[in-house]
Design an enzyme around this catalytic site. Structure first.
Site, PDB file in Angstrom:
ATOM      1  CE  LYS A 174      29.208 -89.716 -47.953  1.00  0.00           C
ATOM      2  NZ  LYS A 174      30.682 -89.606 -48.081  1.00  0.00           N
ATOM      3  CG  ASN A 175      29.771 -86.042 -45.554  1.00  0.00           C
ATOM      4  OD1 ASN A 175      30.237 -86.983 -46.196  1.00  0.00           O
ATOM      5  ND2 ASN A 175      29.173 -85.030 -46.138  1.00  0.00           N
TER       6      ASN A 175
ATOM      7  NE  ARG B 298      39.580 -86.069 -51.305  1.00  0.00           N
ATOM      8  CZ  ARG B 298      40.864 -85.794 -51.525  1.00  0.00           C
ATOM      9  NH1 ARG B 298      41.500 -86.406 -52.501  1.00  0.00           N
ATOM     10  NH2 ARG B 298      41.495 -84.921 -50.789  1.00  0.00           N
TER      11      ARG B 298
ATOM     12  CB  CYS C 247      37.876 -86.390 -55.951  1.00  0.00           C
ATOM     13  SG  CYS C 247      36.128 -86.255 -55.528  1.00  0.00           S
TER      14      CYS C 247
ATOM     15  NE  ARG D  18      36.496 -83.487 -52.129  1.00  0.00           N
ATOM     16  CZ  ARG D  18      35.563 -84.350 -51.779  1.00  0.00           C
ATOM     17  NH1 ARG D  18      35.139 -85.259 -52.640  1.00  0.00           N
ATOM     18  NH2 ARG D  18      35.026 -84.326 -50.593  1.00  0.00           N
ATOM     19  N   PRO D  19      42.903 -81.173 -52.756  1.00  0.00           N
ATOM     20  CG  PRO D  19      44.170 -79.223 -52.882  1.00  0.00           C
ATOM     21  CD  PRO D  19      42.876 -79.828 -53.346  1.00  0.00           C
ATOM     22  CB  VAL D  20      45.664 -83.922 -48.348  1.00  0.00           C
ATOM     23  CG1 VAL D  20      44.515 -84.826 -48.753  1.00  0.00           C
ATOM     24  CG2 VAL D  20      46.975 -84.373 -48.999  1.00  0.00           C
ATOM     25  CG  ASP D  21      48.338 -78.847 -50.737  1.00  0.00           C
ATOM     26  OD1 ASP D  21      47.842 -79.899 -51.134  1.00  0.00           O
ATOM     27  OD2 ASP D  21      49.082 -78.129 -51.425  1.00  0.00           O
ATOM     28  CG  LEU D  22      44.149 -76.259 -46.609  1.00  0.00           C
ATOM     29  CD1 LEU D  22      42.747 -75.710 -46.424  1.00  0.00           C
ATOM     30  CD2 LEU D  22      45.179 -75.147 -46.454  1.00  0.00           C
TER      31      LEU D  22
ATOM     32  CG  ASP E 201      27.907 -82.813 -50.311  1.00  0.00           C
ATOM     33  OD1 ASP E 201      28.675 -82.683 -51.281  1.00  0.00           O
ATOM     34  OD2 ASP E 201      28.265 -83.305 -49.224  1.00  0.00           O
TER      35      ASP E 201
ATOM     36  CB  ILE F 187      32.189 -75.865 -52.748  1.00  0.00           C
ATOM     37  CG1 ILE F 187      31.207 -74.996 -51.947  1.00  0.00           C
ATOM     38  CG2 ILE F 187      33.057 -76.700 -51.815  1.00  0.00           C
ATOM     39  CD1 ILE F 187      31.854 -74.008 -51.008  1.00  0.00           C
TER      40      ILE F 187
ATOM     41  NE  ARG G 141      31.953 -92.839 -52.047  1.00  0.00           N
ATOM     42  CZ  ARG G 141      32.047 -91.510 -52.218  1.00  0.00           C
ATOM     43  NH1 ARG G 141      31.652 -90.942 -53.330  1.00  0.00           N
ATOM     44  NH2 ARG G 141      32.517 -90.762 -51.247  1.00  0.00           N
TER      45      ARG G 141
END
Length: 421
Positions: free
Chosen positions: A22-23, A93, A117, A122-126, A307, A329, A399
């Site tokens: 999936k990932n 996401r 989430c 789980r920010p998207v800053d990076l 996971d 994590i 999912r």
């Protein structure tokens, strides 16, 4: 809405074929935005998340066609737009990763920020800092990221302050069409990163070092089409391996990459199950008696996967002794603990650490799934429990697991999906 009902206490015996990851599949679907030529993905899992990504790509003008059971054909000779609305991005996401490819191909994009989430912020800053380093102008407008690169993207050195799979993938998807060389430092090393890089290289990209902490990308003017097979899902494989080690029996996993789970097999063996590895299959065997306690610490690949933390904990809850599980994590990934406790587990959570005191058995109970991997832990617990377990909110399962009740049922599990009244 459905629920899963399990009558526990029956060992698992049989073969389970592992689906495509999936990932990896979701990010591979995004490569269709980078080329005007056809992209064909085989070994595609049929999941709620891949359907969501397909819906978003269709909105952007990509032709999405499912052929047979596991082949997906994508083609975008011309995009119909560069805006990804909240209603589509909020469902998953990973769909935020269309931002970079849209920017690289069209020079501008407007993509909604992803929603929250259950397992952490789980920010998207990076992601955004990587795009800015490549020359993008980034603005935030009413919950949307508006990105532009009027003069095109340019290669850059990008050093991630901590390892991020999503940011590494996003940078790869963007830098392949940037002018000059991009160097990613402290990059994620997951097999899914290698799978994405191999697909992009087959399209004409020049990526060296995927799977290592430093990746170099020499930008190219354009990418061609490709036919690519999605790598097997190591998390699905680990989940079914832990199901067999928890419920007992003998399960052979086929179409798997055993080398992608090098951190798991010794720990399953330490817990008392027998693990036999082949080139593309794994046999898990456990007889009667309780598992032995094992401590684990989650970490970035090649360490123990976050996971699989919930699924491993489900096994430790009936171990003969005390185990300590540390989650390094995500900051909120023990939401399955109260539900496992409803089945008789003895778990004490202190920040990022869970102390698990094994009990002789689970007792079936009504429980509620809180996220994708937590759902799998409840399935595994239910397989080992005395009595009947009812798991609600199983849309989380859909999912990331393809026909989980069918695959387990073929191994003798008494499991069924029914309407949730």
């Amino acid at each position: 809405m459905d629920k899963i009902v399990i009558e526990g206490g029956f060992p698992l015996r049989g073969d389970i074929r592992i689906s495509g990851a999936k990932n990896s599949a979701i990010k591979l679907m995004a490569v269709s935005l980078l080329t005007a030529e056809p992209v064909t993905l085989t070994n595609m899992p049929r999941l709620r998340d891949t359907r969501s990504m397909g819906g978003l790509l269709s909105h952007l003008g990509v032709s999405v066609e499912l052929e047979g059971t596991d082949t997906l054909k994508l083609h975008a000779p011309k995009l119909s737009g560069t805006q990804a609305p909240y209603d589509l991005v909020r469902k998953m996401r990973a769909s935020f990763n269309v931002l970079g490819p849209l920017l690289a191909r069209e020079g501008h994009a407007r993509v909604s920020l992803p929603g929250g989430c259950a397992i952490g912020a789980r920010p998207v800053d990076l992601h955004l800092k990587a795009l800015e380093a490549l020359g993008a102008k980034i603005e935030l407008e009413q919950g949307y990221v508006v990105a532009s690169a009027k003069d095109g993207l340019k290669g850059a050195e990008i050093s991630f302050p901590f390892v991020s799979v999503g940011a590494t993938e996003h940078a790869l998807l963007t830098a392949v069409l940037a002018k000059g060389e991009t160097v990613l430092m402290n990059a994620a090393r997951e097999p899914e990163i290698i799978d994405l890089a191999e697909c992009l290289n087959a399209m004409g990209a020049k990526i060296v070092g995927a799977g290592r902490s430093e990746i170099r990308i020499e930008g190219v003017a354009s990418l061609g089409g490709v036919e690519h097979s999605v790598v097997p899902d190591r998390i699905e494989a680990g989940t079914y391996a832990l199901a067999a080690a928890t419920a007992g029996g003998a399960v052979r996993l086929t179409h798997v990459r055993p080398d992608h789970l090098g951190s798991l097999w010794p720990l399953i063996a330490q817990a008392g199950a027998r693990v036999s590895l082949d080139d593309n299959s794994v046999l898990i065997e456990r007889g009667t008696g309780r598992p032995r306690p094992v401590d684990i610490d989650t970490s970035a690949y090649p360490g123990f996967p976050t996971d699989l933390q919930a699924q491993f904990m489900a096994m430790m809850c009936i171990a003969d002794g005390v185990s300590i599980i540390r989650e390094n994590i995500f900051e909120n990934r023990f939401m399955h603990c109260p539900e496992l406790s409803r089945m008789g587990a003895d778990i004490t959570v202190r920040g990022r650490e869970a102390i698990v005191r094994g009990v002789p058995e689970y007792v079936g109970a009504p429980v509620m799934a809180t996220d994708l991997r937590a759902s799998a832990s409840l399935i595994n617990a239910g397989l080992a429990a005395r009595g009947e377990t009812h798991i609600s909110r199983v849309y989380h399962l859909d999912r990331g697991f393809e026909h989980i009740e069918v695959k387990l049922g073929q191994c003798g599990a008494r499991i069924k999906r029914v309407p949730d009244d």
